[in-house]
Design an enzyme around this catalytic site. Structure first.
Site, PDB file in Angstrom:
ATOM      1  N   TYR A  85      33.881  31.764  73.725  1.00 46.26           N
ATOM      2  CA  TYR A  85      33.807  33.133  73.208  1.00 46.26           C
ATOM      3  C   TYR A  85      32.688  33.257  72.172  1.00 46.26           C
ATOM      4  CZ  TYR A  85      38.335  33.527  75.490  1.00 46.26           C
ATOM      5  OH  TYR A  85      39.342  33.510  76.428  1.00 46.26           O
ATOM      6  N   CYS A  86      32.504  32.211  71.393  1.00 53.26           N
ATOM      7  CA  CYS A  86      31.406  32.199  70.419  1.00 53.26           C
ATOM      8  C   CYS A  86      30.061  32.245  71.135  1.00 53.26           C
ATOM      9  CB  CYS A  86      31.474  30.949  69.546  1.00 53.26           C
ATOM     10  SG  CYS A  86      32.976  30.807  68.550  1.00 53.26           S
TER      11      CYS A  86
END
Length: 216
Positions: A85-86
């Protein structure tokens, strides 16, 4: 082009399909975190942001005070280069980096990863913004976005993903930042922020751009 939230929603949906029991566990952890208002102590709009000095991927020190002399600063805390997600979020910010620079601002991304050879070689370090190492999430704590990660998630990262966060972070493996973004004016005051206990949900780059336009 898909928005960041569309991309993250798609990844969440894939996770629910491929690993439903794990995602149910994550949902329960997130709901508990929201119930206890995780992130409620994050510095707020109108407050002075703590100054800091942290090493970049090459080990050179970077001071927030020096950055603020050049213009507004966008600070985003992320868990690490291992976090999908980062990576989605930072790639989305990279795509809008030209707009951020045109508005006179700089972007810095901060994680607990140690500034060694692995950090200089990962995908995020090759992006065109500054990546800083906040070992033991000390600056994240000052900004009110440090999180003691539940054992359920730690076990998943150790066993299912083969991640040794103690080695990656060279310190306390169980403390990570809540993914959060702050926009600071040249006076060091927080002009905008986004803090969400659900690490799967991030601010849209467009929201950052719109805030910077108002500051400009």
């Amino acid at each position: 082009m898909s928005t960041l939230r569309e991309l993250t929603d798609a990844k969440i949906a894939m996770g629910r399909k491929n690993n439903p029991e794990f995602m149910k566990g994550v949902d329960a952890i997130i709901e508990n975190a929201k119930e206890f208002e995780l992130g409620k102590h994050a510095i707020k709009i109108g407050e002075k942001a703590p100054v800091f000095e942290l090493p970049n991927a090459q080990g050179a020190s970077v001071e927030l005070a020096s950055l603020l002399k050049k213009g507004p600063v966008v600070i985003t805390f992320y868990r690490g280069s291992w976090c999908p997600y980062c990576n989605l979020q930072l790639r989305a910010l990279q795509d809008r980096l030209g707009d951020i620079h045109e508005l006179g601002a700089q972007l810095i991304a901060i994680s607990p990863e140690v500034p060694d050879g692995s950090l200089t070689e990962n995908e995020i370090s090759k992006m065109d913004f500054t990546v800083l190492s906040d070992q033991d999430a000390q600056v994240a704590s000052q900004y009110g976005v440090a999180w003691e990660v539940p054992e359920f998630l730690m076990e998943h990262m150790r066993v299912d993903r083969g991640l040794d966060l103690k080695k990656i972070n060279n310190g306390n493996a169980s403390v990570l930042p809540i993914p959060a973004t702050f926009i600071l004016g040249t006076d060091g005051i927080v002009k905008w922020n986004y803090v969400n206990a659900d690490y799967r949900t991030r601010s849209e780059p467009e929201e950052i751009i719109e805030t910077l336009k108002k500051l400009a």
